[in-house]
Structure formats: C-alpha cells, structure tokens
Write a protein that holds these residues in place. Structure first.
Motif, PDB file in Angstrom:
ATOM      1  N   GLY A   1      41.745  10.727  51.754  1.00 52.29           N
ATOM      2  CA  GLY A   1      41.058   9.606  52.376  1.00 52.29           C
ATOM      3  C   GLY A   1      40.381   8.661  51.401  1.00 52.29           C
ATOM      4  O   GLY A   1      39.727   7.698  51.810  1.00 52.29           O
TER       5      GLY A   1
ATOM      6  N   ARG B   1      33.321   6.889  53.322  1.00 59.93           N
ATOM      7  CA  ARG B   1      33.279   6.998  54.778  1.00 59.93           C
ATOM      8  C   ARG B   1      34.624   7.396  55.377  1.00 59.93           C
ATOM      9  O   ARG B   1      34.694   7.780  56.537  1.00 59.93           O
ATOM     10  N   ARG B   2      35.688   7.288  54.566  1.00 61.82           N
ATOM     11  CA  ARG B   2      37.022   7.649  55.057  1.00 61.82           C
ATOM     12  C   ARG B   2      37.482   8.997  54.517  1.00 61.82           C
ATOM     13  O   ARG B   2      38.585   9.441  54.796  1.00 61.82           O
ATOM     14  N   SER B   3      36.630   9.631  53.714  1.00 62.81           N
ATOM     15  CA  SER B   3      36.970  10.925  53.134  1.00 62.81           C
ATOM     16  C   SER B   3      37.333  11.934  54.224  1.00 62.81           C
ATOM     17  O   SER B   3      36.718  11.976  55.297  1.00 62.81           O
ATOM     18  N   ALA B   4      38.335  12.755  53.941  1.00 62.99           N
ATOM     19  CA  ALA B   4      38.730  13.796  54.887  1.00 62.99           C
ATOM     20  C   ALA B   4      37.626  14.834  55.060  1.00 62.99           C
ATOM     21  O   ALA B   4      37.652  15.611  56.014  1.00 62.99           O
TER      22      ALA B   4
ATOM     23  N   GLU C   1      34.429  13.938  55.379  1.00 64.89           N
ATOM     24  CA  GLU C   1      33.342  13.311  56.130  1.00 64.89           C
ATOM     25  C   GLU C   1      33.349  13.848  57.559  1.00 64.89           C
ATOM     26  O   GLU C   1      34.381  13.822  58.243  1.00 64.89           O
TER      27      GLU C   1
ATOM     28  N   ASN D   1      35.770  12.802  60.674  1.00 62.44           N
ATOM     29  CA  ASN D   1      37.090  12.316  60.265  1.00 62.44           C
ATOM     30  C   ASN D   1      38.116  13.417  60.429  1.00 62.44           C
ATOM     31  O   ASN D   1      37.782  14.612  60.407  1.00 62.44           O
TER      32      ASN D   1
END
Length: 484
Positions: free
Chosen positions: A336, A456-459, A461, A464
């Motif tokens: 991500g 904020r798009r990290s797997a 997070e 998500n």
C-alpha cells in the motif's frame, strides 16, 4: 486512528502475506547465482575503470579490495536475512520486518534510486562498447549526438534507450525466460573476462605500479565509493525471494557463491588492466578493456571479441537491474506504500507488465540524458545506504527473533555486521558532497510522499484491506483498543 509515530514504527509480520503471491517459484540455485553475478560483473569492470583509476591511480586495485571487503561483510548479512525472510522487496522487506514502516520507506527510496540509476548507468556504458564493436566490424561509428547525453555535447544516448526497451520486452515475456537468458549471458561474460586476463597479462609492465597511490588513502577510498555501485548485484539476488525455489537454502548460497566469483574476477581484471596500461591513460577512455587489448596485441580482433562480450554482458546487467526494480516496486505496492498499478500481475505471463513499462520508461530517460559519472555515484550511495540497513536489521532481528528459522547464520556475530556498518559509513563519507546532498533531497521527497499518500493506504493501517486474511496489524507501539 493511528498516530504518525505508530505508523512509522509498525512492523510487517515475518513470513506472512506472501502465501498467495501471484509470482511463481521458478528460479533455482544457478539462475539465482547468475542474477548476482550478472548484476555485478559488467557494471564495475567493463567501464568503471575509466572513472575510478583517475581517482585512485594504480591503487585502484585496493579500491576494489576495499569495496569487495565491505560488500563481502554485508553479503554475509544478506545471506542470513534472505534465508530468514524470503520475500520480494529485498532490503525494503527486511527493514519493514525489523525496524518498521518509516525505516522501510527510507530504504525503499534508496533502492528505487539504486536500481533505476544503476540501470541507466550501465545502459550508458553499453553504448560505448556497441560503438567499439561497430567500428571494428563494420568500420562505422554512431554520431556523437546519438551516443552522448546533452551535458556531454550530444542530443540523446539512443543505444542506451534501445537497450532498456529490449530488456523490458524480455521481462514482460516472463521471469523464467528472462533468468535463463541471463544465465547464458553470465557464462559468456565470465569467459570474456578470463580471455581478457589471459591476453592482457602478456602486456604486463610492472613500472605501471611505480607511483602506486598518488592520491593517498583518500583517493583509494574515493575510488571504492565509485566502484561500490557495481555490488548492487548482491541485493538483486534477494529481490527474487518470492520466485526462488527452496529460498531458505538457495538464496544464501547464491549470494555467497556470486560474491566469491565476482571479487576474484574484479581483482584479476583490475591488476591486469593496470599492468597493461599506464594509469594516466584511463581517464575519459571509452570501452576501456577493449582498447587495452587492442594496444597489447596490436590488432583489433581481441578488442572485437571483448566488445562482443561486453555488449552481451551489459545487456544482462540492465536486464537484472530492471527486474530488481520492478520486484521492489511490486512489494511496496502490495503493502500500500505506492499506487496499486505496480502490483498488478498479468495472468498469462505472471509478470508485472505495467510496472515494467513504467520503470523502463523512467530508466530510458535517465540513460538517454544523464552522464555516466553522476549516475554511478548516485547508485553507490543508494547501495551503501541499503547495505547499512541490512547490517543493522540483522542485529535487530537476532535480538527480536532469536528462534526464527534461518538457512544461514552470519559467522563472528556481532563483529561481522558491525564491521559492515563501519565500512559503509566510511565509504559514504568519501563521496562528493553534491552526491550526498542530492541523495538527502531524494529521501526527504520520498518521505513527504509517504506522509501524504502511503501511511494512510498502508496494508497495516487499521480498516484497510490486509495483505491476506491471516496478516494481523502489528506495531512496536500499542494502539488504542489493541488487545494483544
């Protein structure tokens, strides 16, 4: 909602999230070793002598020894981490598993710089030997405007651009086809370098070593800094973590075997080259090894043979560096950190086609318009930073996961990783200030991208989509509501 500190420190679970990888395990021990040899031999010996000898003089031999010694210490650390964490992404994945997401993004920046710029540098060198080959065989030379960057008086390095395009086509066709082609090329390049040593030694003149270190230890270290970018090949082996057969055994073995072959050939060729040609003649010399053979033998045919070998050799280097770059981007995209397009895999070829096309386009621009000297130094600092993180990561992983299954263990721990860290820092301090400044600017820009996009798009997070159903959120900082 996680804080920035929690995001920077969260770690990716070791050995998790890759069981459903769309990449296929098709690469055995010899092809893995060939990746390391291919990506190393070719960059550091076929054309870097003209950059390193003016800095170190005949003592460039010691520059190779120093660079090889530091790389060797790091290779041992790589071997342990590759066997313990056999996934795509190389140092980025190791940093993510040991030091957290923030450090992983710094390393990702280093690797993207390292691979993209290295591919551009070797593509530029390829055009020199191609011109030498065309001159010897057909009596023609490409126009200067089409083989030099604008800063060097040309318009664009067209052969370099074409080389990148050819490598992209091969990579898109499939990983198995690419590594088989690369293994064949490696055998050819080893044969060509042995051919150079055998003929070049007949022109040996010990007087060429009389003023051995005209620029002192600083010159030797500066030469090692320029040369070091060629050792990117050790990292390239570990980028194949998810496509290697029996990775816990084969990855460490491939790294160590490649290192032995590379250092032996580097030092042998460097000694013979200095023995056959005075140090003052290296500066600005194109297709240097071919030119040396032409002087020694007094005929163009040995130089033609070497030029053919160099054209094939450097093709394989570009192929492998592009491969490594795409696999690192694949891992980062899957996590991500960067847009999802880099993790899309073609169902028929099982390769990241769009990823490959984007990377090849960027590298083609770099190869076409930027001079080789600057490209080499930028690759060196990226490689050194990545090697530094590997050594630190090994120490952390030993303390944090002492019972983790490892296919190989570093001898003389912790002396080996500590020496590797010291060696990397020392060589970095010998690089030109402009190189370090540009590197810092690049890393800061990449961290800014992480702040506004990746975190904020990290797997990892909460909320998500995870990498796979069995991957939990993990962090070194307790998150509110976490019941672990």
């Amino acid at each position: 909602m996680t804080t920035l500190a929690q995001q920077l420190l969260r770690r990716k679970p070791i050995g998790r999230g890759t069981g459903d990888s769309p990449l296929h395990r098709t690469i055995g021990l010899f092809p893995l070793m060939a990746i390391g040899i291919s990506c190393t031999i070719g960059t550091g010996i076929f054309f870097i002598m003209s950059q390193a000898v003016p800095l170190a003089g005949p003592a460039v031999v010691w520059s190779f020894v120093i660079a090889g010694a530091v790389a060797g210490l790091t290779a041992l650390c790589y071997a342990e981490l590759a066997g313990a964490v056999p996934v795509s992404g190389s140092t980025y994945s190791y940093a993510y598993a040991t030091m957290g997401e923030g450090t992983a993004m710094v390393v990702g920046a280093c690797l993207l710089l390292e691979y993209a710029v290295s591919a551009g540098a070797v593509a530029v060198g390829w055009s020199q030997y191609l011109n030498e080959l065309l001159q010897n065989v057909f009596g023609i030379r490409l126009p200067e405007a089409l083989i030099n960057a604008p800063e060097e008086g040309g318009l664009v390095n067209l052969p370099a651009v074409i080389l990148v395009a050819l490598c992209a086509i091969l990579l898109i066709r499939g990983t198995k086809e690419s590594v088989v082609t690369n293994a064949v090329m490696v055998c050819i390049k080893i044969g060509v370098l042995l051919f150079f040593i055998a003929l070049g030694v007949t022109g040996w003149n010990s007087d060429h070593f009389a003023d051995f270190a005209p620029y002192g230890i600083g010159g030797v270290a500066a030469g090692a800094g320029v040369i070091f970018f060629s050792f990117i090949g050790l990292d390239a082996v570990s980028t194949a973590g998810e496509e290697a057969k029996n990775p816990k055994r084969n990855l460490p073995l491939a790294i160590l075997l490649a290192l032995v072959v590379v250092i032996a050939l580097y030092i042998g060729v460097a000694l013979v080259a200095i023995g056959a040609q005075p140090a003052g003649q290296f500066e600005g010399q194109e297709a240097g090894l071919a030119a040396i053979l032409a002087q020694v033998v007094g005929s163009s045919w040995p130089a033609t043979v070497l030029a053919v070998g160099a054209v094939i050799s450097i093709f394989s280097v570009t192929l492998v560096t592009l491969y490594g770059q795409t696999r690192i981007l694949f891992a980062m995209s899957r996590d991500g950190m960067i847009p999802k397009i880099f993790a899309k895999v073609n169902e028929r070829t099982r390769t990241p086609v769009q990823n490959t096309l984007i990377v090849s386009g960027v590298v083609a621009v770099l190869a076409g318009v930027i001079p080789i000297t600057f490209l080499a130094e930028m690759t060196s600092i990226g490689t050194l930073a990545a090697f530094l993180v590997v050594s630190v990561g090994l120490i952390i992983l030993r303390r944090r996961e002492p019972d983790l299954e490892r296919g190989f263990k570093v001898p003389l721990y912790p002396i080996t990783p500590l020496l590797s860290i010291a060696g990397c820092i020392w060589i970095i301090t010998q690089l030109r200030p402009i190189t370090i400044i540009v590197f810092v600017i690049w890393v800061v820009a990449f961290l800014a991208f992480y702040y506004f996009y990746g975190r904020r798009r990290s797997a990892l997070e909460p909320g998500n989509a995870p990498l796979s159903a069995d991957v939990p959120f993990t962090t070194t900082v307790r998150v509110e509501g976490d019941r672990r």
